[in-house]
Design a protein around this motif. Sequence first.
Motif, PDB file in Angstrom:
ATOM      1  N   ILE A 149       0.850  -1.203   0.000  1.00 23.58           N
ATOM      2  CA  ILE A 149       0.000   0.000   0.000  1.00 23.58           C
ATOM      3  C   ILE A 149       0.879   1.244   0.000  1.00 23.58           C
ATOM      4  O   ILE A 149       0.635   2.201  -0.741  1.00 23.58           O
ATOM      5  CB  ILE A 149      -0.968  -0.008   1.206  1.00 23.58           C
ATOM      6  CG1 ILE A 149      -2.024  -1.092   1.024  1.00 23.58           C
ATOM      7  CG2 ILE A 149      -1.630   1.358   1.379  1.00 23.58           C
ATOM      8  CD1 ILE A 149      -2.893  -1.318   2.243  1.00 23.58           C
ATOM      9  N   ARG A 150       1.920   1.237   0.804  1.00 29.15           N
ATOM     10  CA  ARG A 150       2.845   2.375   0.884  1.00 29.15           C
ATOM     11  C   ARG A 150       3.508   2.624  -0.463  1.00 29.15           C
ATOM     12  O   ARG A 150       3.628   3.771  -0.902  1.00 29.15           O
ATOM     13  CB  ARG A 150       3.893   2.102   1.960  1.00 29.15           C
ATOM     14  CG  ARG A 150       4.856   3.221   2.179  1.00 29.15           C
ATOM     15  CD  ARG A 150       5.826   2.862   3.307  1.00 29.15           C
ATOM     16  NE  ARG A 150       6.911   3.786   3.361  1.00 29.15           N
ATOM     17  CZ  ARG A 150       8.062   3.640   2.734  1.00 29.15           C
ATOM     18  NH1 ARG A 150       8.287   2.579   2.011  1.00 29.15           N
ATOM     19  NH2 ARG A 150       9.002   4.556   2.828  1.00 29.15           N
ATOM     20  N   GLU A 151       3.949   1.564  -1.116  1.00 32.30           N
ATOM     21  CA  GLU A 151       4.593   1.714  -2.425  1.00 32.30           C
ATOM     22  C   GLU A 151       3.616   2.259  -3.467  1.00 32.30           C
ATOM     23  O   GLU A 151       3.991   3.075  -4.302  1.00 32.30           O
ATOM     24  CB  GLU A 151       5.185   0.372  -2.886  1.00 32.30           C
ATOM     25  CG  GLU A 151       6.410  -0.049  -2.114  1.00 32.30           C
ATOM     26  CD  GLU A 151       7.564   0.928  -2.258  1.00 32.30           C
ATOM     27  OE1 GLU A 151       7.857   1.349  -3.400  1.00 32.30           O
ATOM     28  OE2 GLU A 151       8.169   1.288  -1.223  1.00 32.30           O
ATOM     29  N   LYS A 152       2.375   1.805  -3.416  1.00 35.11           N
ATOM     30  CA  LYS A 152       1.365   2.273  -4.364  1.00 35.11           C
ATOM     31  C   LYS A 152       1.065   3.759  -4.146  1.00 35.11           C
ATOM     32  O   LYS A 152       0.979   4.537  -5.103  1.00 35.11           O
ATOM     33  CB  LYS A 152       0.079   1.447  -4.216  1.00 35.11           C
ATOM     34  CG  LYS A 152      -0.940   1.713  -5.278  1.00 35.11           C
ATOM     35  CD  LYS A 152      -2.102   0.739  -5.152  1.00 35.11           C
ATOM     36  CE  LYS A 152      -3.063   0.954  -6.299  1.00 35.11           C
ATOM     37  NZ  LYS A 152      -4.177   0.019  -6.245  1.00 35.11           N
ATOM     38  N   VAL A 153       0.927   4.173  -2.893  1.00 34.12           N
ATOM     39  CA  VAL A 153       0.685   5.581  -2.576  1.00 34.12           C
ATOM     40  C   VAL A 153       1.879   6.422  -3.010  1.00 34.12           C
ATOM     41  O   VAL A 153       1.723   7.508  -3.588  1.00 34.12           O
ATOM     42  CB  VAL A 153       0.393   5.762  -1.065  1.00 34.12           C
ATOM     43  CG1 VAL A 153       0.428   7.224  -0.665  1.00 34.12           C
ATOM     44  CG2 VAL A 153      -0.939   5.127  -0.712  1.00 34.12           C
ATOM     45  N   GLN A 189       4.272  10.348  -6.760  1.00 36.04           N
ATOM     46  CA  GLN A 189       5.311  10.733  -7.706  1.00 36.04           C
ATOM     47  C   GLN A 189       4.718  11.023  -9.084  1.00 36.04           C
ATOM     48  O   GLN A 189       5.152  11.934  -9.779  1.00 36.04           O
ATOM     49  CB  GLN A 189       6.380   9.642  -7.796  1.00 36.04           C
ATOM     50  CG  GLN A 189       7.268   9.579  -6.583  1.00 36.04           C
ATOM     51  CD  GLN A 189       8.244   8.407  -6.628  1.00 36.04           C
ATOM     52  OE1 GLN A 189       8.122   7.513  -7.468  1.00 36.04           O
ATOM     53  NE2 GLN A 189       9.200   8.422  -5.706  1.00 36.04           N
ATOM     54  N   ASN A 190       3.712  10.246  -9.489  1.00 34.63           N
ATOM     55  CA  ASN A 190       3.046  10.477 -10.772  1.00 34.63           C
ATOM     56  C   ASN A 190       2.303  11.801 -10.769  1.00 34.63           C
ATOM     57  O   ASN A 190       2.278  12.502 -11.771  1.00 34.63           O
ATOM     58  CB  ASN A 190       2.077   9.337 -11.116  1.00 34.63           C
ATOM     59  CG  ASN A 190       2.806   8.074 -11.523  1.00 34.63           C
ATOM     60  OD1 ASN A 190       3.988   8.103 -11.868  1.00 34.63           O
ATOM     61  ND2 ASN A 190       2.101   6.949 -11.459  1.00 34.63           N
TER      62      ASN A 190
END
Length: 148
Positions: free
Chosen positions: A134-138, A143-144
């Motif tokens: 979840i942290r990586e997805k957020v 960043q996007n």
Amino acid sequence: MKKICISMLLLFLIPTTLYALTWDYSFVVLDGRVYQVTDEQIDQSLIGKYIGKVTTQADDYTGKYYGNASNHYPVGTEYFEIEGTDIGDAIAVDEQGTHVKAVFAHRVPLHWRNIIYYLIPIFFLTGLIIIYRIREKVKKNYQNSLSR
């Protein structure tokens, strides 16, 4: 008055009998194995290293037990190796300064509290993996949004 009489009559119909088990023999449990305690005393010179102790009592009403339980000995009663005897065959149980032999009887029936100790680390690691994803997805979404 009629309601009170009916209520009193119903109270007398409620069963109040309690049932308790009588155990066939005294036993102790060590690491998933049930040992039947015998009357045979073990010589002090044959007592090996400490291997465990009673941590819970068996339930006299349901017959259920978990962990290193006993139906006779109090919590804290210690178990020891018997020199020259495999732990899978017999152990020594401390009985107020003397040691008595307990022989292997059978494996412990499955109880949910026996497996919970193995499931806690699995749930913890699964939770960490989910939080990391979840942290990586957020982080990726953030960043996007900055690059636009």
